[in-house]
Design an enzyme around this catalytic site. Structure first.
Site, PDB file in Angstrom:
ATOM      1  N   LYS A  14      -5.587  -6.522   2.297  1.00 13.91           N
ATOM      2  CA  LYS A  14      -6.634  -7.214   3.062  1.00 13.91           C
ATOM      3  C   LYS A  14      -7.025  -8.534   2.394  1.00 13.91           C
ATOM      4  CE  LYS A  14      -9.580  -3.778   2.725  1.00 13.91           C
ATOM      5  NZ  LYS A  14      -8.848  -2.695   2.038  1.00 13.91           N
ATOM      6  N   ARG A 128      -1.107  -4.305  -9.112  1.00 13.94           N
ATOM      7  CA  ARG A 128      -2.192  -5.289  -9.125  1.00 13.94           C
ATOM      8  C   ARG A 128      -3.051  -5.091 -10.375  1.00 13.94           C
ATOM      9  NH1 ARG A 128      -6.173  -5.138  -4.035  1.00 13.94           N
ATOM     10  NH2 ARG A 128      -6.935  -3.252  -5.022  1.00 13.94           N
ATOM     11  N   ARG A 134      -8.670  -5.049 -13.128  1.00 12.01           N
ATOM     12  CA  ARG A 134      -9.666  -4.189 -12.473  1.00 12.01           C
ATOM     13  C   ARG A 134      -9.508  -2.761 -12.967  1.00 12.01           C
ATOM     14  NH1 ARG A 134      -9.754  -5.137  -6.016  1.00 12.01           N
ATOM     15  NH2 ARG A 134     -10.583  -3.021  -6.142  1.00 12.01           N
ATOM     16  N   ARG A 146     -10.000   6.672  -4.421  1.00 15.18           N
ATOM     17  CA  ARG A 146     -10.340   5.631  -3.442  1.00 15.18           C
ATOM     18  C   ARG A 146      -9.627   5.886  -2.113  1.00 15.18           C
ATOM     19  NH1 ARG A 146      -8.671   0.858  -6.956  1.00 15.18           N
ATOM     20  NH2 ARG A 146      -8.893  -0.397  -5.071  1.00 15.18           N
TER      21      ARG A 146
HETATM   22  P1  ADP Z   1      -9.963  -2.166  -2.251  1.00 15.02           P
HETATM   23  O1  ADP Z   1      -9.877  -2.500  -0.779  1.00 15.02           O
HETATM   24  O2  ADP Z   1      -8.715  -2.476  -3.004  1.00 15.02           O
HETATM   25  O3  ADP Z   1     -10.463  -0.781  -2.500  1.00 15.02           O
HETATM   26  P2  ADP Z   1     -12.369  -3.776  -2.564  1.00 15.02           P
HETATM   27  O4  ADP Z   1     -12.402  -4.971  -3.436  1.00 15.02           O
HETATM   28  O5  ADP Z   1     -12.521  -3.987  -1.099  1.00 15.02           O
HETATM   29  O6  ADP Z   1     -11.021  -3.080  -2.950  1.00 15.02           O
HETATM   30  O7  ADP Z   1     -13.525  -2.748  -3.010  1.00 15.02           O
HETATM   31  C1  ADP Z   1     -13.674  -2.313  -4.342  1.00 15.02           C
HETATM   32  C2  ADP Z   1     -14.812  -1.301  -4.443  1.00 15.02           C
HETATM   33  O8  ADP Z   1     -16.056  -1.936  -4.081  1.00 15.02           O
HETATM   34  C3  ADP Z   1     -14.715  -0.096  -3.505  1.00 15.02           C
HETATM   35  O9  ADP Z   1     -13.932   0.937  -4.054  1.00 15.02           O
HETATM   36  C4  ADP Z   1     -16.203   0.292  -3.366  1.00 15.02           C
HETATM   37  O10 ADP Z   1     -16.647   0.986  -4.510  1.00 15.02           O
HETATM   38  C5  ADP Z   1     -16.911  -1.031  -3.371  1.00 15.02           C
HETATM   39  N1  ADP Z   1     -17.113  -1.556  -1.990  1.00 15.02           N
HETATM   40  C6  ADP Z   1     -16.564  -2.697  -1.487  1.00 15.02           C
HETATM   41  N2  ADP Z   1     -16.936  -2.876  -0.206  1.00 15.02           N
HETATM   42  C7  ADP Z   1     -17.730  -1.821   0.116  1.00 15.02           C
HETATM   43  C8  ADP Z   1     -18.416  -1.412   1.300  1.00 15.02           C
HETATM   44  N3  ADP Z   1     -18.344  -2.136   2.426  1.00 15.02           N
HETATM   45  N4  ADP Z   1     -19.131  -0.263   1.268  1.00 15.02           N
HETATM   46  C9  ADP Z   1     -19.215   0.467   0.155  1.00 15.02           C
HETATM   47  N5  ADP Z   1     -18.586   0.156  -0.989  1.00 15.02           N
HETATM   48  C10 ADP Z   1     -17.845  -0.979  -1.025  1.00 15.02           C
END
Ligand code: ADP
Length: 197
Positions: A14, A128, A134, A146
């Site tokens: 994404k 990654r 991370r 996750r």
């Molecule tokens: P990925 O899509 O690789 O899991 P993101 O950068 O989108 O990575 O998100 C990393 C973390 O941030 C998630 O695992 C969650 O803990 C938190 N997070 C991000 N966006 C949200 C959201 N909309 N609602 C709840 N938690 C979120």
């Protein structure tokens, strides 16, 4: 305005595609993951509050991300549209987003889901993690958590947009450029319709 939700499991790509689409279509890219990580690296009160959850691979509370996005929407100024990346991740968040947009007479034009096979997701996230640093990308059990959280709490958001006739699946098993072309043609088609109507 033309607002897009880019959806899909962790590691689906994404962020990579959202950055390219934001440049190509002059959209404002809003990534809740990026915003939360920036708060963590500043060690702000918000960053401290979410650190533990993010490092375990759990979602942060709906109110937290909804208020972050609300503030971004209110302060956006004159933009062509938004591309939401990593938000909404629950039906509550999706409803809140619709409401915040409706208050400004706006709506989501399309929700595009990037589809990647599960084994491939784990490999991509691990890779990654080697360069991003991370912590949630570096441990297989956290990566798997996750994906479990996505399947249990987030995947159902697709139904919310299906019911609105806005759901579009796009495979991201190909290269970055191939996927970008697929996304661009979906968006171009809808932009044409939006311009005509
Ligand atoms: P990925 O899509 O690789 O899991 P993101 O950068 O989108 O990575 O998100 C990393 C973390 O941030 C998630 O695992 C969650 O803990 C938190 N997070 C991000 N966006 C949200 C959201 N909309 N609602 C709840 N938690 C979120």
């Amino acid at each position: 305005m033309f607002n897009i939700v880019l959806f899909g499991p962790p590691g689906a790509g994404k962020g990579t595609q959202a950055v390219k689409l934001a440049v190509a279509y002059n959209l404002e890219h809003l990534s809740t993951g990026d915003i939360l990580r920036a708060e963590m690296s500043k060690n702000s009160p918000l960053g401290q509050k979410v650190k533990n959850l993010i490092e375990k691979g759990e979602l942060v509370p709906d109110e937290t991300v909804i208020s972050i996005i609300g503030e971004k929407l209110r302060n956006a100024g004159n933009v062509v549209g938004f591309i939401f990346d990593g938000f909404p991740r629950t039906v509550e968040q999706a409803k809140a987003l619709d409401k915040m947009l409706a208050d400004e007479a706006l709506e989501i034009a399309v929700m595009i889901t990037l589809e990647v096979e599960e084994n491939e997701l784990i490999e991509r996230i691990r890779l990654r993690g080697e360069s991003s640093g991370r912590t949630d990308d570096s441990d297989t059990s956290i990566i798997k958590n996750r994906i479990r959280v996505y399947n249990e709490q987030t995947a159902t958001v697709a139904d919310y947009y299906k019911n609105q006739g806005k759901y579009v699946p796009v495979s991201n098993m190909g290269t970055i450029d191939e996927t970008f072309s697929l996304l661009a043609s979906e968006i171009d088609r809808r932009l044409q319709i939006a311009i005509k109507s």
